[in-house]
Design a protein around this motif. Structure first.
Motif, PDB file in Angstrom:
ATOM      1  N   ALA A  16      62.680 122.077 -61.255  1.00  0.00           N
ATOM      2  CA  ALA A  16      62.166 120.902 -61.460  1.00  0.00           C
ATOM      3  C   ALA A  16      61.912 120.080 -60.164  1.00  0.00           C
ATOM      4  N   THR A  17      62.700 120.361 -59.210  1.00  0.00           N
ATOM      5  CA  THR A  17      62.514 119.643 -57.940  1.00  0.00           C
ATOM      6  C   THR A  17      61.367 119.865 -57.178  1.00  0.00           C
ATOM      7  N   CYS A  18      61.182 121.379 -57.514  1.00  0.00           N
ATOM      8  CA  CYS A  18      59.723 121.886 -57.146  1.00  0.00           C
ATOM      9  C   CYS A  18      58.461 121.246 -57.412  1.00  0.00           C
ATOM     10  N   VAL A  19      58.583 121.222 -58.921  1.00  0.00           N
ATOM     11  CA  VAL A  19      57.416 120.645 -59.581  1.00  0.00           C
ATOM     12  C   VAL A  19      57.268 119.201 -59.116  1.00  0.00           C
ATOM     13  N   LEU A  20      58.278 118.606 -59.224  1.00  0.00           N
ATOM     14  CA  LEU A  20      58.123 117.068 -58.857  1.00  0.00           C
ATOM     15  C   LEU A  20      57.637 116.702 -57.534  1.00  0.00           C
ATOM     16  N   GLN A  21      57.661 117.675 -56.676  1.00  0.00           N
ATOM     17  CA  GLN A  21      57.240 117.685 -55.459  1.00  0.00           C
ATOM     18  C   GLN A  21      57.926 116.354 -54.481  1.00  0.00           C
ATOM     19  N   ASP A  22      56.977 115.262 -54.262  1.00  0.00           N
ATOM     20  CA  ASP A  22      57.598 114.071 -53.653  1.00  0.00           C
ATOM     21  C   ASP A  22      58.349 113.097 -54.343  1.00  0.00           C
ATOM     22  N   GLU A  23      58.356 113.379 -55.953  1.00  0.00           N
ATOM     23  CA  GLU A  23      58.887 112.336 -56.522  1.00  0.00           C
ATOM     24  C   GLU A  23      60.285 112.557 -57.259  1.00  0.00           C
ATOM     25  N   ALA A  24      60.866 113.785 -56.624  1.00  0.00           N
ATOM     26  CA  ALA A  24      62.216 114.359 -57.186  1.00  0.00           C
ATOM     27  C   ALA A  24      63.576 113.386 -56.710  1.00  0.00           C
ATOM     28  N   TYR A  25      63.782 112.593 -57.459  1.00  0.00           N
ATOM     29  CA  TYR A  25      64.983 111.987 -57.268  1.00  0.00           C
ATOM     30  C   TYR A  25      65.854 112.155 -58.740  1.00  0.00           C
ATOM     31  N   ALA A  26      67.111 111.733 -58.974  1.00  0.00           N
ATOM     32  CA  ALA A  26      67.777 112.016 -59.966  1.00  0.00           C
ATOM     33  C   ALA A  26      67.383 111.659 -61.425  1.00  0.00           C
ATOM     34  N   ILE A  27      66.707 110.501 -61.421  1.00  0.00           N
ATOM     35  CA  ILE A  27      66.392 110.045 -62.806  1.00  0.00           C
ATOM     36  C   ILE A  27      65.170 111.014 -63.171  1.00  0.00           C
ATOM     37  N   ASN A  28      64.186 111.271 -62.176  1.00  0.00           N
ATOM     38  CA  ASN A  28      63.041 111.957 -62.547  1.00  0.00           C
ATOM     39  C   ASN A  28      63.297 113.431 -62.987  1.00  0.00           C
ATOM     40  N   VAL A  29      64.164 114.110 -62.101  1.00  0.00           N
ATOM     41  CA  VAL A  29      64.784 115.460 -62.146  1.00  0.00           C
ATOM     42  C   VAL A  29      65.318 115.565 -63.738  1.00  0.00           C
ATOM     43  N   THR A  67      64.117  99.568 -54.467  1.00  0.00           N
ATOM     44  CA  THR A  67      63.061  98.813 -55.300  1.00  0.00           C
ATOM     45  C   THR A  67      63.967  97.745 -55.871  1.00  0.00           C
ATOM     46  N   GLN A  68      63.163  96.793 -56.675  1.00  0.00           N
ATOM     47  CA  GLN A  68      63.850  95.778 -57.434  1.00  0.00           C
ATOM     48  C   GLN A  68      64.267  96.588 -58.608  1.00  0.00           C
ATOM     49  N   LYS A  69      63.537  97.388 -59.185  1.00  0.00           N
ATOM     50  CA  LYS A  69      63.898  98.265 -60.367  1.00  0.00           C
ATOM     51  C   LYS A  69      65.113  98.802 -60.282  1.00  0.00           C
ATOM     52  N   ARG A  70      65.645  99.052 -58.990  1.00  0.00           N
ATOM     53  CA  ARG A  70      67.009  99.789 -58.996  1.00  0.00           C
ATOM     54  C   ARG A  70      68.141  98.769 -58.373  1.00  0.00           C
ATOM     55  N   GLY A  71      68.071  97.523 -58.795  1.00  0.00           N
ATOM     56  CA  GLY A  71      68.733  96.313 -58.289  1.00  0.00           C
ATOM     57  C   GLY A  71      68.789  96.445 -56.762  1.00  0.00           C
ATOM     58  N   GLY A  72      67.953  96.806 -55.874  1.00  0.00           N
ATOM     59  CA  GLY A  72      67.906  96.867 -54.594  1.00  0.00           C
ATOM     60  C   GLY A  72      68.792  97.853 -54.054  1.00  0.00           C
TER      61      GLY A  72
ATOM     62  N   LEU B   3      72.087  92.959 -66.611  1.00  0.00           N
ATOM     63  CA  LEU B   3      72.969  93.435 -65.600  1.00  0.00           C
ATOM     64  C   LEU B   3      73.860  94.322 -66.342  1.00  0.00           C
ATOM     65  N   PRO B   4      73.970  95.551 -65.842  1.00  0.00           N
ATOM     66  CA  PRO B   4      75.089  96.628 -66.439  1.00  0.00           C
ATOM     67  C   PRO B   4      76.501  96.172 -66.244  1.00  0.00           C
ATOM     68  N   PRO B   5      77.170  96.651 -67.346  1.00  0.00           N
ATOM     69  CA  PRO B   5      78.540  96.320 -67.414  1.00  0.00           C
ATOM     70  C   PRO B   5      79.396  96.325 -66.142  1.00  0.00           C
ATOM     71  N   LYS B   6      80.200  95.060 -65.830  1.00  0.00           N
ATOM     72  CA  LYS B   6      80.640  94.944 -64.528  1.00  0.00           C
ATOM     73  C   LYS B   6      81.689  95.989 -64.290  1.00  0.00           C
ATOM     74  N   PHE B   7      82.794  95.925 -65.410  1.00  0.00           N
ATOM     75  CA  PHE B   7      84.015  96.766 -64.870  1.00  0.00           C
ATOM     76  C   PHE B   7      83.805  98.252 -64.480  1.00  0.00           C
ATOM     77  N   PRO B   8      82.892  98.937 -65.307  1.00  0.00           N
ATOM     78  CA  PRO B   8      82.807 100.281 -65.114  1.00  0.00           C
ATOM     79  C   PRO B   8      82.122 100.245 -63.514  1.00  0.00           C
ATOM     80  N   LEU B   9      81.308  99.351 -63.404  1.00  0.00           N
ATOM     81  CA  LEU B   9      80.576  99.541 -61.935  1.00  0.00           C
ATOM     82  C   LEU B   9      81.744  99.188 -60.960  1.00  0.00           C
ATOM     83  N   LYS B  10      82.736  98.372 -61.185  1.00  0.00           N
ATOM     84  CA  LYS B  10      83.600  97.963 -60.333  1.00  0.00           C
ATOM     85  C   LYS B  10      84.566  99.241 -59.857  1.00  0.00           C
ATOM     86  N   PHE B  29      71.531 102.072 -62.386  1.00  0.00           N
ATOM     87  CA  PHE B  29      71.156 100.876 -62.871  1.00  0.00           C
ATOM     88  C   PHE B  29      69.704 101.314 -63.353  1.00  0.00           C
ATOM     89  N   GLU B  30      68.776 101.976 -62.504  1.00  0.00           N
ATOM     90  CA  GLU B  30      67.621 102.363 -63.256  1.00  0.00           C
ATOM     91  C   GLU B  30      67.555 102.747 -64.697  1.00  0.00           C
TER      92      GLU B  30
END
Lengths: 112, 870
Positions: A16-29, A67-72, B3-10, B29-30
């Motif tokens: 899967a990592t190979c298939v995804l080429q440059d987009e392979a991170y945990a969620i995508n995989v 990214t913002q999507k990942r809470g920074g 926001l995701p649940p605080k306790f597991p995160l901590k 988070f994603e």
């Protein structure tokens, strides 16, 4: 047999990592693997596989942007190493040679 | 955004290694966000938590920081540097903590000692003491005096439930020293039955129990068993078995000296009573030696000598069962009123330790109240010190925000910082701990004398002690360090503030400290006040001392009086049955009236004690003419009599057959503790039955007291050389009535001083911080024209405010508890407003002094220096 230290799930993840080429991170995989195997996979299993592959040297990884999507938080991207690709090819070769010698009757789905 | 649940995160953040946490957090988070959109919030949270749980695998901990363990040494180095930077401050800090630890250590030692009593006794829970309700004396108290024949009744008939029964009477005996015949020694001797050894688990080192006890016949020498230490002291190295110890006798009884039945022959050696035994002794003899031969013990014998009786029950036997069987059983033997009408009780040994109503000369009861007060106060002090420590740490920490900031910049994580400060705190506590041990060693003798008990537990040598002490230090370090550590690590780098913006925590901690200290001060003042009131009431004798001699003066009382009164400086001598301050156990009854105390005195008694006859006259010289006897009553009894004309009242008491008439009324005086009411009392002339002449009261000038005492001793040796000369001062005797209260006062005083010191330390720290923080503000004010006075007031005002607030809070409690304690005294002065005023003043003064230096520093500062940096 060289490269046989690859488990079934790890092989799929590596592919899967190979298939995804440059987009392979945990969620995508995980999405890829779920899509192909039609099974529900937990994120932590993917993490385990990815990190183990990295440790064995089949993958390399790099930090991406935050990214913002990942809470920074930044993402970690995984890239197959040449060693990893080679291992995949070897497995494939082994499988194919075995399949080559499979009797015709079985292939048609028939049992005697 | 959800926001995701605080306790597991901590939890994840706490355990996850640093170089993984970011990507894992991000991934989780994603995923969470996506799940919220597709499956809803609840499901998303559930998946999140579940994934976190499943993430606890090897990769979570696969950290590159293997250096973590070795960081501890760095931390320690840092701590020392921090200490060097402000040595004064740190030592104060540690001192406060050390005092609190010393406090808790002392209580722990006492508590352990309590638990440790008599641990050498097998089946400790089966040992009981007999008590009987006093039906003869009429006082209604439970006394440990049991008829001596009951012992054989119990052994005969209830032997399966009470396998071991022993009469145990403790006393003193005067002997001629075995190694130095011109010297007299006085030793504790226990007169008992052979079962004593089984009950209290003592083994003989030499000799046989049965041979010693059953072999005794009245005209022979008295068999005695000595302790190992007695043997060592008086028979150094030589075999004491068979040796004879003689008793001294006065020269006029020369033939008595050679009477062999007055000699002791050593028949055995017993192990020394261990240090944690509840009673000590040097010699053991068969009880028949003291209370007479067996024929004197029968129920019909008029010579029966009541003694304490101890038993060891069989396992699973209930005391009530035995008691229920006892009285019917006794009725089959006798119908003697005092035996069968008495209510009996079997008191377990553990209760006997705390029964302050019963004195059997064997077990010295501890006052549970004093012990409990001790514990409560000490706990309060620990709270005080912990609050102090937290305050000081937080304050000091704020001053170190520079350090924290820089650390954060170079990459210290929050965990790092917390760990660092925790280690610092633990280190402090360790140092404090060792100081505490040192302090305890210093002060233990004081506590021991206060509680009149020596700690027998050798704590310094016990492994368990060191282990639990280590644990204690760890816990203290963590508990008192955690808040400052977390708050420190948390606050933002460029800010000077903590999460405690308006200083709420700090202020409430200060209020707590002030309240505790002032309550202790007030408590100490209340107790001292009451004590002074008591001694005021009871000591009516100024400039003169009353010496009390104890003994049985029967035939020699007049001889003594004549000889003593000749001594220069002696004003008067009186012979009596009781000196004031002793409990009176002689009671008589008049129909319908409460029990009446009886005292035997002579015609000089009232004069010696400076008491006034309220009506009628004093006793005249005694004449035994058989028809009519004079008696004097006190005002209390006079008011209870059914008639106004007491002079012709035919007073009939149960115990007296002869005719008596009242000739005088004496003013009420406290002959017993102020805790009791004054009982109605009848005074009889001591010469009526000389047996009651047991005390000689000598009124003497204080000028030549020692000479007078020496002269009295010579008189004594002249008349009664066979007994040791024992004297005491009436003031001391009276003071002994209030030992509980005195000990309480002592405890309170010590702890109050401690609390005040600890609070002062805390206050000092806070003042320092406050003055540093407000230095700039003060300088600016100065520039703007504020005077020194105005600045000083400004700085001290918040502290005074807090002080008054804490006072107001604590007052109702003190009022309530103070009154409750004073109720225990029938005679009390009541809570005086002066006490509160004094306490407030004291606390204020202490606070001001502590703060003074810092206030001065801040107010006298040179603005040009302070504001230079701006």
């Amino acid at each position: 047999m060289k490269g046989s230290t690859l488990g079934e799930f790890e092989e799929v993840v590596l592919l899967a990592t190979c298939v995804l080429q440059d987009e392979a991170y945990a969620i995508n995989v995980r999405k890829e693997v779920e899509a192909y195997t039609k099974r529900k996979i937990n994120l932590s299993s993917v993490h385990t596989a990815l990190y183990r592959l990295e440790k064995k040297g089949f993958l390399s990884s790099k930090f991406g942007e935050a990214t913002q999507k990942r809470g920074g938080k930044k993402k970690r991207y995984f890239y197959p190493s040449s060693y990893g690709v080679k291992a995949l090819e070897e497995i494939r070769n082994i499988r194919e040679s075995l399949w080559h010698n499979m009797p015709r009757e079985l292939l048609k789905g028939g049992l005697s | 955004m959800n926001l995701p649940p605080k306790f597991p995160l901590k939890v994840l953040q706490f355990f996850c290694t640093e170089h993984r946490i970011e990507e894992l957090e991000g991934d989780l988070f994603e995923e969470f966000q996506e799940n919220v959109e597709t499956k809803g919030l609840t499901r998303a949270r559930f998946v999140y938590t579940w994934t976190v749980i499943r993430s606890f695998r090897w990769y979570l901990f696969d950290g590159k920081s293997r250096t973590r363990t070795w960081m501890i040494f760095d931390h320690i180095k840092m701590t020392f540097r921090a200490i060097k930077k402000s040595p004064g401050y740190t030592s104060l800090h540690i001192l406060g903590m050390a005092m609190a630890m010393a406090c808790s250590l002392s209580i722990a030692l006492f508590l352990i000692d309590e638990q440790n009593k008599d641990t050498f006794i097998h089946d400790h829970t089966l040992v009981h003491r007999f008590l009987a309700k006093d039906v003869v004396g009429g006082s209604g108290k439970f006394l440990p005096q049991i008829h001596p024949n009951i012992q054989s009744v119990l052994k005969d008939k209830l032997g399966d439930q009470l396998p071991f029964v022993a009469r145990v009477s403790s006393g003193l005996t005067t002997l001629i020293s075995p190694e130095n015949p011109s010297e007299l020694i006085e030793e504790d001797i226990i007169s008992t039955d052979p079962d004593f050894f089984k009950i209290f688990s003592y083994q003989l080192v030499l000799g046989e129990i049965d041979e010693t006890f059953s072999g005794y016949k009245e005209q022979q020498m008295r068999p005695v068993i000595i302790t190992e230490r007695f043997a060592k002291k008086h028979f150094k190295g030589k075999d004491p078995l068979g040796k004879i110890i003689k008793q001294p006798t006065p020269p006029q009884f020369a033939d008595e000296i050679n009477k062999r039945s007055n000699w002791y022959i050593i028949k055995g050696i017993v192990q020394d009573p261990p240090k944690n035994a509840s009673f000590q002794f040097d010699l053991i003899q068969p009880i028949e030696v003291k209370i007479g031969p067996k024929k004197h013990h029968s129920f019909s014998s008029p010579y029966a000598f009541h003694v304490p009786t101890y038993v060891k029950t069989a396992p699973f036997v209930k005391s009530e069962d035995i008691i229920n069987q006892l009285t019917p059983l006794l009725k089959t033997y006798t119908d003697k009123h005092e035996v069968v009408d008495s209510q009996y009780q079997l008191e377990p040994l553990v209760e006997a330790y705390y029964n302050t109503n019963v004195f059997d000369k064997l077990i010295n009861p501890s006052d549970a109240k004093v012990i409990n007060t001790f514990i409560v106060i000490a706990a309060l002090i620990i709270i005080l010190a912990a609050a102090n420590y937290i305050n000081l740490s937080t304050v000091k920490a704020i001053q170190r925000h520079h350090e924290v900031g820089i650390r954060k910049i170079i990459g210290a994580t929050r965990n790092n910082l917390i760990g660092r400060f925790l280690i610092e705190s633990i280190l402090f506590c360790t140092v404090a701990g060792f100081c505490a041990i040192f302090l305890v060693e210093l002060t233990l003798p004081i506590f021991e004398s206060l509680m009149t008990r020596k700690i027998s537990f050798q704590y310094l040598q016990s492994l368990e002690f060191w282990l639990s002490f280590g644990g204690f230090i760890l816990v203290m370090g963590i508990v008192s360090g955690i808040y400052p550590a977390i708050s420190l690590a948390r606050h933002r780098i460029f800010d000077n503030q903590t999460s405690d913006k308006r200083g709420f925590l700090r202020k409430s901690l200060i209020i707590l400290q002030f309240s505790l200290s002032s309550s202790l001060i007030m408590g100490a003042l209340i107790i001292q006040d009451q004590l002074d009131f008591i001694t005021d009431q009871t000591s009516t004798f100024k400039g003169e001392n009353i010496i009390v001699l104890e003994g049985w003066f029967f035939k020699e009382d007049q001889k003594f009086r004549e000889a003593l009164i000749k001594i220069p400086g002696v004003k008067n001598v009186s012979i009596a049955s009781h000196a004031p301050g002793e409990s009176i156990n002689f009671f008589d009854r008049i129909k319908d009236l409460p029990p009446i105390a009886l005292q035997f005195i002579d015609e000089d008694f009232f004069e010696v004690l400076n008491l006034n006859i309220a009506a009628g006259r004093n006793f005249k010289a005694f004449k035994r003419d058989g028809s009519q006897y004079d008696i004097i009553i006190n005002e209390n009894l006079a008011s209870l009599l059914p008639t106004d004309d007491i002079w012709s009242y035919d007073i009939r008491t149960k115990g007296v057959d002869e005719n008596q008439s009242i000739v005088g009324v004496i003013e009420d005086f406290h002959s017993e503790s102020l805790k009791n009411n004054i009982s109605p009392t009848i005074f009889l002339q001591v010469q009526r039955t000389g047996v009651q002449a047991r005390r000689i009261l000598i009124r003497a000038e204080t000028q030549n007291l020692s000479k007078i005492i020496k002269a009295a001793e010579e008189v004594w040796m002249d008349i009664k050389p066979a007994k040791l000369f024992k004297y005491s001062f009436l003031d001391e005797k009276l003071a002994q009535l209030y030992t509980t209260e005195q000990r309480l006062a002592g405890v309170f005083n010590i702890f109050t001083v401690l609390a005040v010191i600890i609070s002062a330390i805390g206050l000092f720290g806070l003042a320092t911080h406050s003055s540093k923080v407000r230095l700039k503000e003060m300088s600016i004010r100065k520039v703007l024209g504020a005077s020194f006075g105005q600045l000083a007031v400004l700085l001290t005002r918040p502290i005074i405010g807090l002080l008054i607030l804490s006072f107001v809070i604590i007052m109702p409690f003190i009022f309530y508890f103070g009154n409750a304690w004073l109720e225990g005294f029938t005679y009390q002065k009541g809570l005086d407003w002066q006490i509160f005023a004094k306490a407030l003043l004291l606390t204020l003064v202490v606070a001001l002094i502590t703060v003074a230096s810092q206030v001065l520093k801040a107010s006298l500062n040179n603005p040009s220096e302070v504001l230079r940096k701006e």
